[in-house]
Design a protein around this motif. Structure first.
Motif, PDB file in Angstrom:
ATOM      1  N   SER A  85       0.812  -1.219   0.000  1.00 20.11           N
ATOM      2  CA  SER A  85       0.000   0.000   0.000  1.00 20.11           C
ATOM      3  C   SER A  85       0.846   1.270   0.000  1.00 20.11           C
ATOM      4  O   SER A  85       0.327   2.373   0.160  1.00 20.11           O
ATOM      5  CB  SER A  85      -0.929   0.009   1.211  1.00 20.11           C
ATOM      6  N   HIS A  98      -3.455   5.660  -0.397  1.00 18.27           N
ATOM      7  CA  HIS A  98      -4.671   6.466  -0.240  1.00 18.27           C
ATOM      8  C   HIS A  98      -4.367   7.967  -0.183  1.00 18.27           C
ATOM      9  O   HIS A  98      -5.206   8.782  -0.543  1.00 18.27           O
ATOM     10  CB  HIS A  98      -5.477   6.024   0.990  1.00 18.27           C
ATOM     11  N   GLU A 136      -3.733   8.794  -4.192  1.00 17.13           N
ATOM     12  CA  GLU A 136      -4.819   8.546  -5.142  1.00 17.13           C
ATOM     13  C   GLU A 136      -5.713   9.750  -5.362  1.00 17.13           C
ATOM     14  O   GLU A 136      -6.094  10.053  -6.484  1.00 17.13           O
ATOM     15  CB  GLU A 136      -5.669   7.360  -4.678  1.00 17.13           C
TER      16      GLU A 136
END
Length: 78
Positions: free
Chosen positions: A30, A51, A54
């Motif tokens: 990740s 995250h 993105e």
């Protein structure tokens, strides 16, 4: 100079700033490592959680302003 990855901002709102362009990216789980070519030709590497990156819709060749606060940078002896 070393700056902790979690202290580097991708929005340019820190005290110290460098301008660059994304020249590559590498995914490990990740975590994304962004390779940013600075205006002076040097490479700057930034590791962020996927995250966090993105939502910025960054792509190869995108211009970017990296920033951090001065108290988060450490100068290493050579």
């Amino acid at each position: 100079m070393v700056i902790a990855a979690d202290c580097i901002r991708l929005d340019g709102k820190g005290e110290q700033k460098v301008h660059g362009r994304i020249s590559g990216e590498e995914f490990v789980g990740s975590v994304i490592t962004l390779f940013v070519e600075l205006e002076n030709g040097q490479e700057f590497r930034v590791q962020k959680q996927q995250h966090e990156v993105e939502s910025l819709n960054l792509k190869h060749g995108s211009d970017l302003i990296l920033s951090w606060n001065a108290n988060n940078a450490f100068l290493l002896a050579s």
